[in-house]
Scaffold this motif. Structure first.
Motif, PDB file in Angstrom:
ATOM      1  N   GLU A 163       0.834  -1.209   0.000  1.00  0.00           N
ATOM      2  CA  GLU A 163       0.000   0.000   0.000  1.00  0.00           C
ATOM      3  C   GLU A 163       0.878   1.273   0.000  1.00  0.00           C
ATOM      4  N   ASP A 164       1.930   1.214   0.831  1.00  0.00           N
ATOM      5  CA  ASP A 164       2.829   2.374   0.929  1.00  0.00           C
ATOM      6  C   ASP A 164       3.578   2.601  -0.383  1.00  0.00           C
ATOM      7  N   THR A 172       1.227   4.337  -2.757  1.00  0.00           N
ATOM      8  CA  THR A 172       1.106   5.756  -2.379  1.00  0.00           C
ATOM      9  C   THR A 172       2.339   6.539  -2.825  1.00  0.00           C
ATOM     10  N   TYR A 173       3.497   5.951  -2.566  1.00  0.00           N
ATOM     11  CA  TYR A 173       4.764   6.612  -2.905  1.00  0.00           C
ATOM     12  C   TYR A 173       4.900   6.802  -4.415  1.00  0.00           C
ATOM     13  N   LYS A 199       2.892   9.615  -5.770  1.00  0.00           N
ATOM     14  CA  LYS A 199       3.374  10.961  -5.433  1.00  0.00           C
ATOM     15  C   LYS A 199       4.674  11.342  -6.130  1.00  0.00           C
ATOM     16  N   ASN A 250       3.757   8.224   3.456  1.00  0.00           N
ATOM     17  CA  ASN A 250       2.472   8.753   3.924  1.00  0.00           C
ATOM     18  C   ASN A 250       2.552  10.108   4.600  1.00  0.00           C
TER      19      ASN A 250
END
Ligand SMILES: Cc1ncc(COP(=O)(O)O)c(C=O)c1O
Length: 436
Positions: free
Chosen positions: A2-3, A6-7, A10, A398
């Motif tokens: 998940e991280d 997200t990373y 971005k 995050n």
């Protein structure tokens, strides 16, 4: 997972640039530790406590230029002094006044620094310290610590990463002249030293194991190793490249009533510019003197094209002036932030971690069933280092908090109390994720 998603979302521009970087650079980076999965963001700029990447993400920085920036990025006074220096010149290759000013400050704060030689990296400083020790003692072997990191000098490139019995690199030819001691284990260390004492030129130790896990040495350990050295005409070298001017205006050794023969400095004393420093007493540093000893009797130490260049010397000198003026106010602040953070993290994780460190340095170790204390680099390596990387990456992805994954964090004067709360909040989220 998940991280990572997200990373990636971005950091699209970083991803593209990193692909290009890989085309030109080995693994896309210039220092192995600067790579992390899936790819490191590409920094566009830095300001006070922030790193800003090419996608305009802002990260509160705890890596702080390999822990060299104790005042934060782009400190105003250092910037203005550097601009002023640039308006004159930036490279002489001759003796400059700035170096004399920096040395005067170091020498006053670090009593062992009766004589100083500058290089451009900490790696060179430790390499030269080893060479000087071998010259003075006419012996070859150097003892270091399991997990001790002194830069990439060939002379000390052994037992850095666990498991320590494996060679650190291909291309090394003289590892037999390096022996290694278990940190904070006096009995075993002295036993090893006794076996080699007749061929030992020096013992080199970091008073706080930095890369090896942010672990302070006990005062007793350092004092006893020093005593052994001095009784057996072995040089006792302290590598204070991380710890010098980190906890007080001077070195850590002064607080422990230690009397090292040589001390190496770097990082903070360069004010954010490239530096390595070899410091020692007159009676030992004289072995580098061309006016006292012939070529075959003396050691070549210090130097290099950019050694003591006016920019580094100006930045370092300005850094020390600022730190000195701030005095206890600065160190009390940074040390208290570190204490509070270590306590807060240990409490939050409720016994499943130990946050080691001293003053403004800290690192959270995720304990395994077999590990319940962190006394040395072996304990640190046997912890759940994957979880540590996940934790650091969680904060990057995050919450815009940057620790170089797996490495200790360092507070700077640019950090504020609110940053401790931000780490606490991000840690809460990480814990919730794991409870799910
Ligand atoms: C204790 C210690 N010694 C030496 C070095 C090497 O310094 P440099 O990276 O400037 O070569 C480092 C670098 O992190 C270090 O932490």
């Amino acid at each position: 997972m998940e991280d990572t998603k997200t990373y990636r979302l971005k950091t699209g521009k970083s991803a593209k640039l990193f692909e290009k970087s890989k085309k030109y650079h080995v693994d896309g980076v210039h220092h192995n530790i600067r790579f992390f999965e899936p790819y490191p963001f590409v920094t566009k700029s830095a300001n006070r406590k922030f790193l800003i990447d090419v996608d305009s993400n802002k990260y509160v920085d705890y890596w702080m230029g390999h822990w060299s920036l104790i005042l934060g990025h782009t400190q105003k006074k250092i910037a203005s002094q550097i601009k002023k220096q640039l308006s004159y010149d930036w490279m002489h290759g001759t003796l400059n006044k700035n170096s004399i000013e920096l040395s005067e400050k170091i020498s006053k704060a670090v009593p062992v620094a009766e004589k100083i030689r500058y290089a451009s990296t900490g790696t060179e400083a430790t390499m030269y310290a080893v060479r000087l020790a071998r010259t003075i003692t006419k012996r070859k072997t150097i003892a270091k610590i399991d997990g001790g990191w002194h830069g990439y000098t060939t002379d000390l490139l052994k037992t850095v990463n666990w498991p320590f019995h494996k060679s650190e690199s291909s291309g090394l030819t003289d590892e037999k002249h390096i022996i290694s001691l278990p940190y904070n284990n006096l009995e075993k260390s002295v036993k090893i030293l006794k076996m080699k004492k007749n061929d030992l030129a020096a013992v080199i130790i970091e008073p706080v194991l930095g890369g090896g896990g942010c672990i302070p040495a006990t005062k007793e350990y350092l004092l006893c190793i020093q005593e052994f050295c001095h009784k057996n005409n072995i040089l006792f070298i302290l590598d204070e490249i991380v710890t010098g001017f980190r906890f007080r205006f001077g070195c850590l050794y002064n607080t422990m009533k230690l009397d090292p023969d040589l001390v190496t400095l770097g990082k903070i004393v360069g004010g954010g510019f490239p530096i390595g420093v070899i410091c020692g007493k007159n009676e030992l540093m004289k072995y580098a003197s061309t006016s006292i000893f012939s070529k075959t009797e003396r050691a070549y130490i210090g130097g290099g094209t950019f050694s003591a260049n006016p920019l580094t010397m100006m930045a370092g000198s300005t850094m020390l002036t600022i730190i000195k003026n701030k005095g206890d106010l600065l160190y009390n602040k940074l040390n208290s932030f570190g204490i509070e953070t270590r306590k807060m993290l240990d409490k939050k994780f409720g016994g499943s971690v130990i946050t080691t460190g001293i003053g403004s340095l800290f690192l959270t170790h995720f304990l395994n069933d077999s590990i319940y204390k962190i006394n040395n680099a072996t304990d640190a390596a046997k912890c759940n280092t994957k979880k540590l990387h996940d934790y650091h990456f969680h904060m990057i992805a995050n919450d815009g908090i940057f620790f170089l994954p797996g490495k200790l964090g360092a507070y700077s004067d640019a950090h504020t109390k609110s940053d401790i709360n931000a780490i606490a909040k991000s840690t809460d989220k990480f814990l919730t994720k794991f409870k799910k």
